[in-house]
Design an enzyme around this catalytic site. Structure first.
Site, PDB file in Angstrom:
ATOM      1  N   ALA A  62       0.862  -1.175   0.000  1.00 34.87           N
ATOM      2  CA  ALA A  62       0.000   0.000   0.000  1.00 34.87           C
ATOM      3  C   ALA A  62       0.903   1.231   0.000  1.00 34.87           C
ATOM      4  CB  ALA A  62      -0.869  -0.015   1.247  1.00 34.87           C
ATOM      5  N   GLY A 101       0.459  -5.028   0.767  1.00 30.64           N
ATOM      6  CA  GLY A 101      -0.719  -4.965  -0.093  1.00 30.64           C
ATOM      7  C   GLY A 101      -0.447  -5.518  -1.486  1.00 30.64           C
ATOM      8  N   GLU A 104      -0.759  -9.112  -1.150  1.00 36.99           N
ATOM      9  CA  GLU A 104      -2.192  -9.399  -0.937  1.00 36.99           C
ATOM     10  C   GLU A 104      -2.959  -9.382  -2.260  1.00 36.99           C
ATOM     11  OE1 GLU A 104      -2.327  -6.383   2.210  1.00 36.99           O
ATOM     12  OE2 GLU A 104      -3.332  -7.880   3.452  1.00 36.99           O
ATOM     13  N   GLU A 124       4.264  -5.835   6.971  1.00 40.13           N
ATOM     14  CA  GLU A 124       3.508  -4.794   7.688  1.00 40.13           C
ATOM     15  C   GLU A 124       3.954  -4.621   9.129  1.00 40.13           C
ATOM     16  OE1 GLU A 124       2.221  -6.850   5.498  1.00 40.13           O
ATOM     17  OE2 GLU A 124       0.644  -5.891   4.316  1.00 40.13           O
TER      18      GLU A 124
HETATM   19  C1  3H9 Z   1       0.758  -2.394   3.360  1.00 39.41           C
HETATM   20  O1  3H9 Z   1       0.923  -2.796   2.262  1.00 39.41           O
HETATM   21  C2  3H9 Z   1      -0.533  -2.468   4.102  1.00 39.41           C
HETATM   22  C3  3H9 Z   1      -1.557  -3.389   3.480  1.00 39.41           C
HETATM   23  O2  3H9 Z   1      -1.503  -4.675   4.048  1.00 39.41           O
HETATM   24  C4  3H9 Z   1      -2.941  -2.895   3.780  1.00 39.41           C
HETATM   25  C5  3H9 Z   1      -3.543  -1.928   2.857  1.00 39.41           C
HETATM   26  C6  3H9 Z   1      -4.993  -1.680   3.116  1.00 39.41           C
HETATM   27  N1  3H9 Z   1       4.667   3.400  -0.105  1.00 39.41           N
HETATM   28  O3  3H9 Z   1      13.322   1.615  -0.329  1.00 39.41           O
HETATM   29  P1  3H9 Z   1      13.660   2.339  -1.564  1.00 39.41           P
HETATM   30  C7  3H9 Z   1       9.366   4.748  -1.678  1.00 39.41           C
HETATM   31  S1  3H9 Z   1       2.021  -1.636   4.201  1.00 39.41           S
HETATM   32  C8  3H9 Z   1       5.153   4.605  -0.432  1.00 39.41           C
HETATM   33  O4  3H9 Z   1      14.679   3.408  -1.479  1.00 39.41           O
HETATM   34  P2  3H9 Z   1      14.728  -0.073  -2.695  1.00 39.41           P
HETATM   35  C9  3H9 Z   1      10.531   5.046  -0.770  1.00 39.41           C
HETATM   36  O5  3H9 Z   1      10.153   5.911   0.264  1.00 39.41           O
HETATM   37  C10 3H9 Z   1       3.361  -1.584   3.042  1.00 39.41           C
HETATM   38  N2  3H9 Z   1       6.421   4.819  -0.816  1.00 39.41           N
HETATM   39  O6  3H9 Z   1      14.034   1.348  -2.762  1.00 39.41           O
HETATM   40  C11 3H9 Z   1      11.504   5.654  -1.741  1.00 39.41           C
HETATM   41  O7  3H9 Z   1      11.096   6.972  -1.951  1.00 39.41           O
HETATM   42  P3  3H9 Z   1      12.173   8.115  -2.151  1.00 39.41           P
HETATM   43  C12 3H9 Z   1       4.063  -2.873   2.977  1.00 39.41           C
HETATM   44  C13 3H9 Z   1       7.237   3.766  -0.858  1.00 39.41           C
HETATM   45  O8  3H9 Z   1      14.855  -0.516  -4.093  1.00 39.41           O
HETATM   46  C14 3H9 Z   1      11.254   4.895  -3.037  1.00 39.41           C
HETATM   47  O9  3H9 Z   1       9.944   4.339  -2.906  1.00 39.41           O
HETATM   48  N3  3H9 Z   1       5.226  -2.740   2.138  1.00 39.41           N
HETATM   49  C15 3H9 Z   1       6.800   2.480  -0.516  1.00 39.41           C
HETATM   50  O10 3H9 Z   1      15.936  -0.004  -1.819  1.00 39.41           O
HETATM   51  C16 3H9 Z   1      12.247   3.770  -3.275  1.00 39.41           C
HETATM   52  O11 3H9 Z   1      12.292   2.944  -2.117  1.00 39.41           O
HETATM   53  C17 3H9 Z   1       6.439  -2.417   2.628  1.00 39.41           C
HETATM   54  O12 3H9 Z   1       6.611  -2.244   3.803  1.00 39.41           O
HETATM   55  C18 3H9 Z   1       5.454   2.315  -0.126  1.00 39.41           C
HETATM   56  N4  3H9 Z   1       4.937   1.110   0.191  1.00 39.41           N
HETATM   57  O13 3H9 Z   1      13.701  -1.018  -1.954  1.00 39.41           O
HETATM   58  C19 3H9 Z   1       7.540  -2.313   1.620  1.00 39.41           C
HETATM   59  N5  3H9 Z   1       7.841   1.615  -0.635  1.00 39.41           N
HETATM   60  O14 3H9 Z   1      12.877   7.792  -3.417  1.00 39.41           O
HETATM   61  C20 3H9 Z   1       8.290  -1.037   1.811  1.00 39.41           C
HETATM   62  C21 3H9 Z   1       8.885   2.350  -1.060  1.00 39.41           C
HETATM   63  O15 3H9 Z   1      11.342   9.355  -2.196  1.00 39.41           O
HETATM   64  N6  3H9 Z   1       9.296  -0.840   0.817  1.00 39.41           N
HETATM   65  N7  3H9 Z   1       8.529   3.641  -1.199  1.00 39.41           N
HETATM   66  O16 3H9 Z   1      13.064   8.045  -0.942  1.00 39.41           O
HETATM   67  C22 3H9 Z   1      10.480  -1.482   0.795  1.00 39.41           C
HETATM   68  O17 3H9 Z   1      10.753  -2.346   1.604  1.00 39.41           O
HETATM   69  C23 3H9 Z   1      11.468  -1.075  -0.240  1.00 39.41           C
HETATM   70  O18 3H9 Z   1      11.102   0.182  -0.706  1.00 39.41           O
HETATM   71  C24 3H9 Z   1      11.578  -2.019  -1.479  1.00 39.41           C
HETATM   72  C25 3H9 Z   1      12.489  -1.357  -2.541  1.00 39.41           C
HETATM   73  C26 3H9 Z   1      12.166  -3.358  -1.034  1.00 39.41           C
HETATM   74  C27 3H9 Z   1      10.236  -2.251  -2.115  1.00 39.41           C
END
Ligand code: 3H9
Length: 694
Positions: A62, A101, A104, A124
């Protein structure tokens, strides 16, 4: 460009999500998906559907930036119901990471094909929440309750091979995930869709589910989300899918506005924000193709291994062949452990070993390097002497870095005649594992040299925090302040076990006295001795107890005695230490009064924020989030409190100021409230919104 589009091709409907950088399921994606699903449903040319993502990854979750605000419809659970309810099979084609998400969405599809380097997970809990779009109800129907707890209550990601084994992937594509997903979609076209929600929950051993829960919650002390995630998964055994979904949703909505979730979101974004230093905006780092590390001791070995593991050629220099040989063994041991723990794949291990060398030819190693990192004994004269040797040998434009945790980088730079090239890089031990690196900007450091430190840090997988020169930089300066306050409270009436208990309950993995015993009291003793000549005799610093213990040869765990006695590896309260503390208090004219847990926590929290306020006001770092990241990554500060400055804002700066005044009354000179803390507290401000304009 739409964030999600529909197209018909080759007898199939294609839904493609395209929302760079990580395809987060923002409102635009959800709205696009709702429309695309409608088109897929109505399209007579599509017998089945493939759902895939453009760019570098499948949906990474999400959109975290939307959390805490009202959710604009359509919601993700509604979209997932629509996908799962389609009467044409929908196959998810997953590349990169399908997280939260995003995973999901895949679970609501009728089948999943993963590219061989893809991974999936429900992270999460690392954001203080639980899955909110059916993850806790669908995943156990595919993998069983214990395995689902093992994933969702820990946030662990699983790779394609494991996903296949667990039953969450239907196939793994060796080459082309889109082609394989299309093939599977065509095969499934004539069959009724297999809806995850309708699958029975596989029978399971409750003891295995209990064990998975205990393992997950044990690793996340103080956090509320992991247990709730496990409970939601357990529900699948006793209630209907629809009831489970509504309970999950209610728990998600409650958690998403909790203090823990706010703190963990702050930590997530702060870790990404630190490397964007306002005053370095637009500054290009210098090219870094080769690195030299001077010294193959614990720090030098760890740093060089981190550099080589990132594929950057690194030459380590030692003083003589015997030291080089010892260094080789140390480095081989580190590489070995990284391979065994899976941090390095066999191919990465081989490449890292090939990129690493240790020798005694100073001129050759230093002369060829773009970045030279000195990692010798923490003594300013030794370091100055070494930089006098490095300066004429290193090539023009090379960045010269000293790995130091306290020393004056400007004094070291001053001996080189090329201070513009000199920076500090404060790595944390073990340097090949710990992610934090403080990048120290000297008064004369050229911005491009500082940017090089940041860029190198990022390349080797670290989180760089840029700070200016002061004694102890951010981390050790704050540590020095609050440890002194704690030691004074110890004399005033505390006990090591009581204070450790209070701070462990606050969320630190170990209390300060357990940590001192682990690190070795001889280390603190040596540092205190070196600072003795400049110490203000009118200031209490509480260190006398530590000095006496060290003089008694009680160096901590390594000698079996320190602040505690160690019996079969367990800490035991030692009456001899209690008597010593009482004696020291008497000598200092202190009447001991009981120190309760609440005071220990309030004092520690206030002194951290107070020293942080001074650091901000002096411009050592520009933002409170820089301090938070240092503490979260380098000092075991509980992530669910977001860091010392975020925690101070949560408590409220008026309260922090009142606590600081109390500390000041108890501890005396040196503990006065900082001007910035007073200013913010009195004006109703917060650290989060304060930025030094420089
Ligand atoms: C969820 O899904 C809840 C659901 O169950 C329920 C819904 C109803 N949203 O990390 P990076 C941005 S909770 C917004 O440097 P990488 C990040 O801030 C979510 N922004 O890249 C960065 O921005 P900036 C569950 C996001 O290649 C840019 O993207 N998911 C999100 O080293 C690049 O990110 C997670 O917890 C997001 N969800 O790693 C996954 N994700 O360039 C969280 C990233 O402005 N994300 N951004 O600084 C990660 O673990 C890593 O970003 C990922 C890529 C492994 C995907």
């Amino acid at each position: 460009m739409t964030a999600a589009r529909y197209e018909a091709r080759d007898g199939l409907g294609w839904i493609v999500i395209d929302n760079p950088p990580v395809n987060a399921a923002s409102h635009a994606v959800r709205a696009g998906l709702a429309e695309a699903i409608g088109k897929a449903k109505a399209d007579p040319a599509a017998s089945a559907v493939v759902l895939a993502c453009a760019g570098r990854t499948f949906v990474a979750g999400a959109d975290i930036r939307e959390f805490g605000k009202p959710i604009a419809p359509p919601s993700l659970p509604d979209i997932l119901d629509a996908i799962e309810g389609l009467d044409k099979p929908v196959v998810a084609a997953i590349h990169g990471t399908a997280l939260g998400g995003g995973f999901e969405i895949a679970l609501a599809c009728h089948a999943r094909v993963l590219s061989k380097d893809a991974s999936v997970g429900l992270p999460e809990v690392k954001l203080g929440i639980i899955p909110g779009a059916g993850g806790t109800q669908r995943l156990p129907r595919l993998v069983g309750v214990p395995a689902a707890i093992g994933m969702a209550a820990t946030g662990r990601m699983v790779g394609a091979a494991e996903a296949l084994k667990l039953g969450v992937a239907d196939a793994v594509a060796e080459e082309d995930v889109l082609a394989d997903a299309a093939r599977l979609a065509k095969k499934l076209a004539d069959m009724p869709p297999r809806r995850t929600r309708d699958l029975p929950v596989p029978p399971f051993d409750p003891a295995a589910a209990d064990a998975a829960t205990v393992a997950a919650t044990g690793k996340a002390r103080g956090q509320i989300a992991p247990k709730i995630a496990a409970d939601m998964i357990r529900l699948t055994a006793t209630t209907t899918f629809d009831d489970g979904i509504s309970q999950e949703r209610a728990a998600f909505l409650k958690l998403v506005t909790s203090d823990q979730a706010k703190a963990m979101r702050h930590a997530f974004f702060a870790e990404r924000e630190v490397a964007r230093v306002p005053r370095l905006e637009g500054v290009k780092p210098r090219t870094t193709e080769r690195v030299a590390v001077i010294g193959a001791g614990t720090m030098g070995a760890g740093i060089s291994v981190a550099v080589a593991a990132a594929g950057i050629p690194v030459a380590v220099v030692e003083m003589n062949e015997a030291a080089a040989e010892a260094g080789r063994a140390r480095v081989a041991g580190l590489f070995d452990r990284m391979a065994k723990s899976g941090r390095l794949s066999p191919a990465q291990h081989a490449a890292a070993v090939a990129a690493h060398s240790i020798g005694v030819d100073f001129e050759a190693a230093v002369g060829a390097a773009d970045v030279v990192i000195e990692a010798v004994f923490e003594d300013i004269e030794i370091k100055k002497a070494l930089f006098r040797r490095i300066a004429p040998v290193a090539k023009a434009g090379a960045t010269l870095a000293t790995n130091t945790s306290y020393l004056d980088v400007d004094a070291i730079a001053a001996v080189t005649g090329r201070a513009e090239d000199v920076i500090g890089l404060h790595f944390f031990s073990p340097a090949n594992i710990m992610k934090l690196v403080e990048v120290i900007e000297g008064a004369k450091s050229d911005p491009s040299a500082v940017a090089t430190g940041v860029a190198l840090g990022k390349r080797i997988g670290k989180i760089p925090v840029v700070c200016r020169v002061c004694d102890g930089f951010v981390g050790n300066r704050i540590l020095g302040a609050y440890r002194a306050a704690q030691d004074i409270l110890l004399e005033n009436g505390g006990t090591p076990e009581g204070m450790d208990r209070a701070l462990e309950a606050f969320g630190f993995a170990m209390g300060p006295y357990a940590v001192s015993d682990l690190a070795g009291l001889d280390i603190g003793f040596a540092r205190r001795k070196s600072l003795a000549p400049t110490r203000d005799p009118k200031r209490r610093d509480g260190g006398t107890t530590l000095d006496r213990l060290a003089q008694m040869g009680r160096f901590g765990q390594k000698t079996g005695r320190g602040f505690y006695r160690y019996v079969e590896g367990k800490r035991v309260v030692d009456p001899e230490v209690t008597a010593l503390i009482e004696e020291v208090a008497r000598e200092q004219g202190v009447t001991r009064k009981p120190v309760d847990d609440d005071l220990v926590v309030r004092a520690t929290r206030a002194v951290m924020a107070n020293e942080g306020a001074k650091i901000l006001a002096e411009g050592i770092v520009p933002r409170a989030l820089d301090i938070d990241v240092v503490y979260l990554q380098g000092y075991g500060y509980p992530v669910w409190r977001g860091g010392p400055m975020f925690e101070a804002d949560r408590v409220g700066l008026k309260q922090i100021l009142a606590d600081m005044r109390e500390v000041s009354a108890l501890a005396g000179p040196g503990f006065e409230p900082a001007a910035l803390l007073v200013e913010l507290a009195e004006s109703g401000g917060a650290f989060a919104s304060w930025t030094k304009r420089n």
